[in-house]
Structures are given as C-alpha cells and as structure tokens.
Design a protein around this motif. Structure first.
Motif, PDB file in Angstrom:
ATOM      1  N   ILE A   9     -72.018 116.585  -1.155  1.00  0.00           N
ATOM      2  CA  ILE A   9     -73.476 116.666  -1.069  1.00  0.00           C
ATOM      3  C   ILE A   9     -74.014 117.514  -2.213  1.00  0.00           C
ATOM      4  CG2 ILE A   9     -75.444 117.424   0.335  1.00  0.00           C
ATOM      5  CD1 ILE A   9     -73.634 117.041   2.810  1.00  0.00           C
ATOM      6  N   GLU A  10     -75.018 116.981  -2.881  1.00  0.00           N
ATOM      7  CA  GLU A  10     -75.701 117.692  -3.961  1.00  0.00           C
ATOM      8  C   GLU A  10     -77.199 117.607  -3.714  1.00  0.00           C
ATOM      9  OE1 GLU A  10     -73.298 117.046  -7.928  1.00  0.00           O
ATOM     10  OE2 GLU A  10     -73.660 115.108  -6.931  1.00  0.00           O
ATOM     11  N   LYS A  11     -77.945 118.487  -4.322  1.00  0.00           N
ATOM     12  CA  LYS A  11     -79.402 118.461  -4.216  1.00  0.00           C
ATOM     13  C   LYS A  11     -79.946 118.127  -5.596  1.00  0.00           C
ATOM     14  CE  LYS A  11     -83.202 120.977  -2.108  1.00  0.00           C
ATOM     15  NZ  LYS A  11     -83.601 122.223  -1.444  1.00  0.00           N
ATOM     16  N   ASP A  12     -80.776 117.068  -5.679  1.00  0.00           N
ATOM     17  CA  ASP A  12     -81.281 116.665  -6.985  1.00  0.00           C
ATOM     18  C   ASP A  12     -82.536 117.444  -7.376  1.00  0.00           C
ATOM     19  OD1 ASP A  12     -83.488 115.440  -5.765  1.00  0.00           O
ATOM     20  OD2 ASP A  12     -82.810 113.398  -6.128  1.00  0.00           O
ATOM     21  N   GLU A  13     -83.038 117.152  -8.562  1.00  0.00           N
ATOM     22  CA  GLU A  13     -84.177 117.896  -9.110  1.00  0.00           C
ATOM     23  C   GLU A  13     -85.463 117.665  -8.333  1.00  0.00           C
ATOM     24  OE1 GLU A  13     -83.711 113.989 -11.201  1.00  0.00           O
ATOM     25  OE2 GLU A  13     -82.357 115.651 -10.878  1.00  0.00           O
ATOM     26  N   ASP A  14     -85.523 116.609  -7.527  1.00  0.00           N
ATOM     27  CA  ASP A  14     -86.709 116.327  -6.716  1.00  0.00           C
ATOM     28  C   ASP A  14     -86.591 116.882  -5.296  1.00  0.00           C
ATOM     29  OD1 ASP A  14     -87.990 114.925  -8.804  1.00  0.00           O
ATOM     30  OD2 ASP A  14     -86.864 113.110  -8.305  1.00  0.00           O
ATOM     31  N   GLY A  15     -85.483 117.557  -5.002  1.00  0.00           N
ATOM     32  CA  GLY A  15     -85.301 118.162  -3.694  1.00  0.00           C
ATOM     33  C   GLY A  15     -84.593 117.280  -2.670  1.00  0.00           C
ATOM     34  N   TYR A  16     -84.176 116.076  -3.078  1.00  0.00           N
ATOM     35  CA  TYR A  16     -83.451 115.194  -2.172  1.00  0.00           C
ATOM     36  C   TYR A  16     -81.980 115.598  -2.104  1.00  0.00           C
ATOM     37  CZ  TYR A  16     -87.346 111.923  -1.922  1.00  0.00           C
ATOM     38  OH  TYR A  16     -88.557 111.353  -1.694  1.00  0.00           O
ATOM     39  N   TYR A  17     -81.385 115.435  -0.943  1.00  0.00           N
ATOM     40  CA  TYR A  17     -79.953 115.640  -0.779  1.00  0.00           C
ATOM     41  C   TYR A  17     -79.270 114.303  -1.033  1.00  0.00           C
ATOM     42  CZ  TYR A  17     -81.228 120.092   1.244  1.00  0.00           C
ATOM     43  OH  TYR A  17     -81.735 121.346   1.431  1.00  0.00           O
ATOM     44  N   VAL A  18     -78.276 114.322  -1.893  1.00  0.00           N
ATOM     45  CA  VAL A  18     -77.570 113.109  -2.283  1.00  0.00           C
ATOM     46  C   VAL A  18     -76.120 113.252  -1.842  1.00  0.00           C
ATOM     47  CG1 VAL A  18     -76.903 111.626  -4.202  1.00  0.00           C
ATOM     48  CG2 VAL A  18     -79.091 112.851  -4.267  1.00  0.00           C
TER      49      VAL A  18
END
Length: 73
Positions: A9-18
């Motif tokens: 799990i990572e958090k992208d620059e827009d705040g979404y969890y990927v």
C-alpha cells in the motif's frame, strides 16, 4: 482453503491509497481510505484469481522490510 497474498500500500500525491499484489501481475486498485482500499483489494484479488484460475501463482514470501531510496537528478 484460502490463500493469503501480500498487498503493498502506498499513498499517492492526490491522497489516494494505492494497493498492489506483487505475486499477481496487474492486480491493483485504489481507495480514498485504507478500509475502502482493502475492500476493493479483496474484490480485485478475487477477480484476478477468477480469470487466471489454476494458473495463479503462489504468494511470494513476505520479508517485512522497507527502504526509501532517493532519486538522484
């Protein structure tokens, strides 16, 4: 018998969890919260396994290590 897969799990620059499953190429999704992401990951894994059937790889061994690397210009 159920099989457990590791989800990265990572958090992208827009705040979404990927989330992605390294053992299942192309198996990934996103969500606005961890709970939503995990729910969607269960669906994504189930669909991936449904399509691939018996050709699904076994889970990779989790090593439990994280390292941040700096990109050099």
């Amino acid at each position: 018998m159920s099989t457990e897969y590791t989800v990265v799990i990572e958090k992208d620059e827009d705040g979404y969890y990927v989330g992605s499953v390294p053992a299942l190429p192309g198996c990934h999704t996103q969500g606005t919260s961890i709970d939503q992401l995990l729910e969607r990951m269960q669906e994504a894994i189930a669909l991936w396994l449904e399509v691939e059937g018996e050709d699904a790889p076994k889970p990779l061994e989790w090593v439990d290590h994280s390292t941040n690397f700096l990109r050099r210009s």
